[in-house]
Design a protein around this motif. Structure first.
Motif, PDB file in Angstrom:
ATOM      1  N   GLY A   1      -5.956   1.660  20.803  1.00 28.77           N
ATOM      2  CA  GLY A   1      -4.623   2.050  21.255  1.00 28.77           C
ATOM      3  C   GLY A   1      -3.552   1.489  20.346  1.00 28.77           C
ATOM      4  N   GLU A   2      -2.759   0.569  20.879  1.00 31.84           N
ATOM      5  CA  GLU A   2      -1.664  -0.043  20.120  1.00 31.84           C
ATOM      6  C   GLU A   2      -1.993  -1.471  19.692  1.00 31.84           C
ATOM      7  N   ASN A   3      -3.257  -1.848  19.793  1.00 34.45           N
ATOM      8  CA  ASN A   3      -3.667  -3.212  19.486  1.00 34.45           C
ATOM      9  C   ASN A   3      -4.819  -3.224  18.485  1.00 34.45           C
TER      10      ASN A   3
ATOM     11  N   ALA B   1       0.858  -1.194   0.000  1.00 35.93           N
ATOM     12  CA  ALA B   1       0.000   0.000   0.000  1.00 35.93           C
ATOM     13  C   ALA B   1       0.884   1.230   0.000  1.00 35.93           C
ATOM     14  N   TRP B   2       0.294   2.378  -0.331  1.00 41.97           N
ATOM     15  CA  TRP B   2       0.934   3.651  -0.028  1.00 41.97           C
ATOM     16  C   TRP B   2       0.584   4.015   1.406  1.00 41.97           C
ATOM     17  N   SER B   3       1.445   4.791   2.043  1.00 40.34           N
ATOM     18  CA  SER B   3       1.246   5.119   3.461  1.00 40.34           C
ATOM     19  C   SER B   3      -0.085   5.796   3.718  1.00 40.34           C
ATOM     20  N   ASP B   4      -0.517   6.669   2.800  1.00 40.35           N
ATOM     21  CA  ASP B   4      -1.757   7.403   3.042  1.00 40.35           C
ATOM     22  C   ASP B   4      -3.010   6.557   2.850  1.00 40.35           C
ATOM     23  N   GLN B   5      -2.839   5.285   2.508  1.00 40.66           N
ATOM     24  CA  GLN B   5      -3.990   4.401   2.380  1.00 40.66           C
ATOM     25  C   GLN B   5      -4.363   3.708   3.692  1.00 40.66           C
ATOM     26  N   VAL B   6      -3.507   3.860   4.708  1.00 40.23           N
ATOM     27  CA  VAL B   6      -3.792   3.269   6.022  1.00 40.23           C
ATOM     28  C   VAL B   6      -3.656   4.371   7.061  1.00 40.23           C
ATOM     29  N   ASP B   7      -4.784   4.960   7.446  1.00 42.14           N
ATOM     30  CA  ASP B   7      -4.787   6.048   8.419  1.00 42.14           C
ATOM     31  C   ASP B   7      -4.698   5.504   9.841  1.00 42.14           C
ATOM     32  N   VAL B   8      -4.389   6.377  10.776  1.00 44.61           N
ATOM     33  CA  VAL B   8      -4.387   6.003  12.191  1.00 44.61           C
ATOM     34  C   VAL B   8      -5.775   5.492  12.568  1.00 44.61           C
ATOM     35  N   GLY B   9      -5.807   4.333  13.207  1.00 40.84           N
ATOM     36  CA  GLY B   9      -7.065   3.728  13.621  1.00 40.84           C
ATOM     37  C   GLY B   9      -7.772   2.925  12.554  1.00 40.84           C
ATOM     38  N   GLN B  10      -7.199   2.849  11.356  1.00 42.18           N
ATOM     39  CA  GLN B  10      -7.863   2.163  10.243  1.00 42.18           C
ATOM     40  C   GLN B  10      -7.358   0.733  10.102  1.00 42.18           C
ATOM     41  N   VAL B  11      -8.261  -0.173   9.721  1.00 41.37           N
ATOM     42  CA  VAL B  11      -7.931  -1.565   9.408  1.00 41.37           C
ATOM     43  C   VAL B  11      -8.258  -1.779   7.937  1.00 41.37           C
ATOM     44  N   VAL B  12      -7.265  -2.223   7.165  1.00 39.06           N
ATOM     45  CA  VAL B  12      -7.427  -2.353   5.717  1.00 39.06           C
ATOM     46  C   VAL B  12      -7.236  -3.814   5.314  1.00 39.06           C
ATOM     47  N   ARG B  13      -8.204  -4.337   4.581  1.00 37.86           N
ATOM     48  CA  ARG B  13      -8.105  -5.711   4.062  1.00 37.86           C
ATOM     49  C   ARG B  13      -7.210  -5.738   2.824  1.00 37.86           C
TER      50      ARG B  13
ATOM     51  N   TRP C   1      -3.027  -2.409   9.690  1.00 32.16           N
ATOM     52  CA  TRP C   1      -3.675  -1.486  10.618  1.00 32.16           C
ATOM     53  C   TRP C   1      -2.627  -0.565  11.235  1.00 32.16           C
ATOM     54  N   ARG C   2      -3.072   0.673  11.511  1.00 33.86           N
ATOM     55  CA  ARG C   2      -2.166   1.670  12.063  1.00 33.86           C
ATOM     56  C   ARG C   2      -2.593   2.018  13.488  1.00 33.86           C
ATOM     57  N   ALA C   3      -1.673   1.794  14.417  1.00 34.60           N
ATOM     58  CA  ALA C   3      -1.952   2.063  15.829  1.00 34.60           C
ATOM     59  C   ALA C   3      -1.990   3.567  16.095  1.00 34.60           C
ATOM     60  N   GLU C   4      -2.430   3.938  17.297  1.00 37.90           N
ATOM     61  CA  GLU C   4      -2.499   5.356  17.654  1.00 37.90           C
ATOM     62  C   GLU C   4      -1.131   6.015  17.626  1.00 37.90           C
ATOM     63  N   SER C   5      -0.066   5.241  17.856  1.00 42.59           N
ATOM     64  CA  SER C   5       1.293   5.783  17.790  1.00 42.59           C
ATOM     65  C   SER C   5       1.736   6.056  16.364  1.00 42.59           C
ATOM     66  N   GLY C   6       0.992   5.539  15.382  1.00 49.39           N
ATOM     67  CA  GLY C   6       1.350   5.694  13.981  1.00 49.39           C
ATOM     68  C   GLY C   6       2.010   4.477  13.371  1.00 49.39           C
ATOM     69  N   LYS C   7       2.329   3.492  14.183  1.00 47.59           N
ATOM     70  CA  LYS C   7       3.001   2.302  13.659  1.00 47.59           C
ATOM     71  C   LYS C   7       2.032   1.438  12.860  1.00 47.59           C
TER      72      LYS C   7
END
Length: 374
Positions: free
Chosen positions: A68-70, A16-28, A39-45
């Motif tokens: 959060g981070e999970n 993916a491109w980075s902007d396709q997975v936002d904070v808090g988003q889960v992408v199939r 998925w992107r955690a609240e920390s941005g990881k």
């Protein structure tokens, strides 16, 4: 045409491109014949992992959410961390330490998300080539930063979800000087100054000349060229210099045993003093680069891998070196892997003049990293 090369190479691949997975988003997503979620955690990881919860098999991409981070399963609320470990069962006083969701090593580089694929589940053995760090050690110049190029937008990206093509087709294009006139309808003739296939990360440099022989003229040097860094079979980045100021990233990612996804990204250089986020001229330039790349894709997506290939004398050196280099990325115990070796190429025997062609310096990259001085 279904690729005949194995579709399970080892290496880094864009998902993916980075902007396709936002904070808090889960992408199939689905790659390597596996259902995955990013998925992107609240920390941005960002984490990329198998899509199914180890509890009762619910798909985390349908109703799963980031806490959060999970990531939390939509079925019973079990939470899993970025290592795939269960960290919470909401109706129990302790997690299940015996089960783990398989995660893929993940890196964000060049404004994109990459995963490490290895059928043996091994850890990464080299880095994703960095568009903004790795070229600065090259003799062509340094000091250029991300800010010297326009932000990415919809006109600077190309994506195909699934085409019948193989990542190796794209890498072979990098040593194919003869296709420019016929695929791109340009009188450009690349003159290779470096073809370094000593490590997992390879380097190809060429200068560009203009072939005016069709008009009865001579070959004129227009003082420009391209430097390319290939990180395994999955990703190639280029830096153009001279006539054209752009950088590109090509990433081909296997989806299943027949198809691959195509990601292509173009960064266009700003003119001095231009701090705008958009430029009509830059957008047109990006689209022009993408249109030229699409011409290649149209060939690759209907290509049958030729082995042995009937190479002309001038093609022998580059194709032989690249195909031998590509060997290292295929699992040795893959039953579908055809017998491949450096001599598996048919060619008219080269004459001794080929040995006089400039090949440039050869320097192996530092183990585990593409960032060694060129």
């Amino acid at each position: 045409m279904k690729p005949t090369l194995p579709m399970n190479p080892t290496g880094w691949f864009q998902v993916a491109w980075s902007d396709q997975v936002d904070v808090g988003q889960v992408v199939r997503m689905r790659y390597f014949d596996r259902d995955l979620v990013a998925w992107r955690a609240e920390s941005g990881k960002v984490t990329v992992m198998d899509a199914y919860c180890e509890h009762l098999g619910a798909h985390l991409g349908y109703g799963g959410k980031v806490v959060g981070e999970n990531i939390q399963c939509p079925f019973h609320g079990w939470q899993w961390n970025d290592r795939g470990r269960n960290v919470c069962i909401p109706y129990e006083d302790r997690p299940n330490l015996g089960r783990r969701i398989d995660t893929l090593p993940t890196e964000e580089v060049n404004e994109a998300i990459f995963v490490w694929h290895d059928v043996d589940r091994g850890q990464p053995t080299f880095d994703v080539p960095d568009m903004w760090a790795d070229f600065e050690e090259h003799p062509l110049g340094g000091g250029t930063t991300r800010e010297a190029y326009y932000p990415l937008n919809e006109t600077s990206k190309l994506h195909h979800a699934a085409l019948e093509m193989h990542p190796q087709y794209v890498l072979e294009n990098g040593v194919d000087f003869a296709h420019f006139k016929y695929v791109h309808e340009t009188p450009i003739v690349p003159e290779f100054t470096r073809q370094d296939f000593d490590g997992a990360v390879s380097y190809v440099d060429f200068t560009i000349t203009f072939d005016a022989r069709d008009e009865g003229g001579t070959i004129e040097d227009i003082n420009s060229g391209v430097h390319a860094i290939n990180g395994g079979l999955g990703v190639a980045i280029t830096r153009s210099w001279g006539m054209i100021d752009n950088r590109t990233m090509t990433a081909i990612t296997p989806v299943d045993d027949s198809t691959s996804a195509v990601f292509f990204t173009v960064w266009i250089g700003r003119k001095p003093g231009d701090n705008r986020d958009r430029s009509d001229g830059a957008d047109r330039h990006a689209q022009g680069v993408i249109e030229q790349f699409q011409n290649d894709v149209d060939i690759w997506s209907h290509q049958k891998y030729a082995s042995p290939a009937a190479l002309a004398r001038g093609e022998y050196e580059g194709f032989t070196a690249l195909r031998a280099w590509a060997e290292q990325f295929y699992p040795g115990d893959t039953p579908a892997t055809p017998r491949r070796h450096p001599g598996d190429i048919s060619v008219t025997p080269p004459d001794t003049s080929l040995a006089d062609r400039p090949s440039g310096s050869r320097a192996a990259p530092r183990p585990g990293s593409p960032r060694s001085p060129a």
